[in-house]
Design an enzyme around this catalytic site. Sequence first.
Site, PDB file in Angstrom:
ATOM      1  N   ASN A   1       0.859  -1.201   0.000  1.00  0.00           N
ATOM      2  CA  ASN A   1       0.000   0.000   0.000  1.00  0.00           C
ATOM      3  C   ASN A   1       0.886   1.239   0.000  1.00  0.00           C
ATOM      4  O   ASN A   1       2.113   1.132   0.015  1.00  0.00           O
ATOM      5  CB  ASN A   1      -0.956  -0.031   1.189  1.00  0.00           C
TER       6      ASN A   1
ATOM      7  N   ASP B   1      -4.545  -9.701  12.603  1.00  0.00           N
ATOM      8  CA  ASP B   1      -4.639  -8.307  13.051  1.00  0.00           C
ATOM      9  C   ASP B   1      -3.716  -8.158  14.259  1.00  0.00           C
ATOM     10  O   ASP B   1      -4.027  -8.618  15.370  1.00  0.00           O
ATOM     11  CB  ASP B   1      -6.087  -7.954  13.414  1.00  0.00           C
TER      12      ASP B   1
END
Length: 403
Positions: free
Chosen positions: A210, A306
């Site tokens: 990203n 996560d």
Amino acid sequence: MQGKHIVLGITGGIAAYKSAELTRLLVKNGVTVQIVMTASAQFFVTPLTFHALSGLPVVTETMTANDAMPHISLGRNTDLMLIAPATADFIARLAQGRADDVLSAACLARDCSLWIAPAMNRQMWQNPATQRNVSLLQQDGIHVIAPASGAQACGEEGAGRLPEPEELLALIKAHFTDTPLSGKPLAGKRVLITAGPTQEAIDPVRVISNLSSGKMGYAMAQAAWEAGAEVTLISGPVCLPAPANVTRIDVICAESMLHAVMSRIPATDIFISVAAVADYRPRHPSSTKIHKSDATQQLELVPTTDILAQVAQAPHAPFCVGFAAETEDFVARGEAKRRRKHLPLLAVNDAKTALGSDDNTLTLLDDDGVHPLPRGHKLVLARQVVTHLASLYFRSPDKRQVP
Ligand code: CTP
């Protein structure tokens, strides 16, 4: 900025032309700019250009008929010395403490803050010798402005560009207007921070990643260190120099970031999760390059762990701070994320304007409600986040409410 006095040192790189515009912008903002040029800088832009823009004669010699010791007088009654562009050679000389021209001698004799803005070919910037010199300068308390990435004058592409004059001006403005942290609110605390993107391998030459630049996470590391903390920064692949006195651990993918974080949790008081961790990774990365074919390619993705949620749920979890990147419904989405991950504090960014920029807009969410912070430089905001988190952390460590 009005009334400030800056010594702007220019060394011999093609980016010297940008310093002419920086000089113009500083003068326009009421700053007195004293230019000092090395001999090689004068091959790129003439002293006359800078004399005209700054309104002051340019210092180029170690001694002149009017001033026998300009290297001493330059660093006195000066608010900031900035070397932009700073070449690899000048950085090496600065790291050695040399004084063989007026600019290096002035840096050595200064009694004010010194900043350098490195600019060079990407290989010269990445070379271990340059990185070693940069890290020595950081240990000496010299602030290093991270070079920008992009097309280079030599035709190559990568990190090593001098940031645009407007960006340098914004950094200088932030330096003069920011209120420094009062005291050392995190003295003795062990702070673990994640920053930057992660890269998830598709094959040996391709990744899913990203646009995170790492700037916010690195600013948090700097602010936490300024607040007295012992800081460990777990960084995804970025082109930023680590703040001085921060232990940096480089990782590539979400899995390696997870391991680097979890192994340090028992020795962590505060965990600040700024990294833009990839949410998915290819299930079966290829060990050899996938070659082009006319057929459609399918990529099977599986979720990554996560990291923040896992840390927050761990027994004896540290105080956890999250960052959320959103594009709409900032407060509602941020608050939902804070509750889902059981965080006492979460900062929401506007992903569209924050990514890659030196500035950011943050809203802090905690049990007391919503605390918007005015748009500003990431380091200025990072100091505000640290002040806020320290006040929550010390409120009542045993009875801290976790949503
Ligand atoms: N985070 C993490 N590990 C992940 C994903 C996110 O530690 N695998 C952390 C980030 O560092 C950040 C927070 O979780 O502090 C929120 O990240 P964000 O990308 O905004 O949200 P996600 O939880 O990934 O949810 P979504 O992508 O659906 O917005």
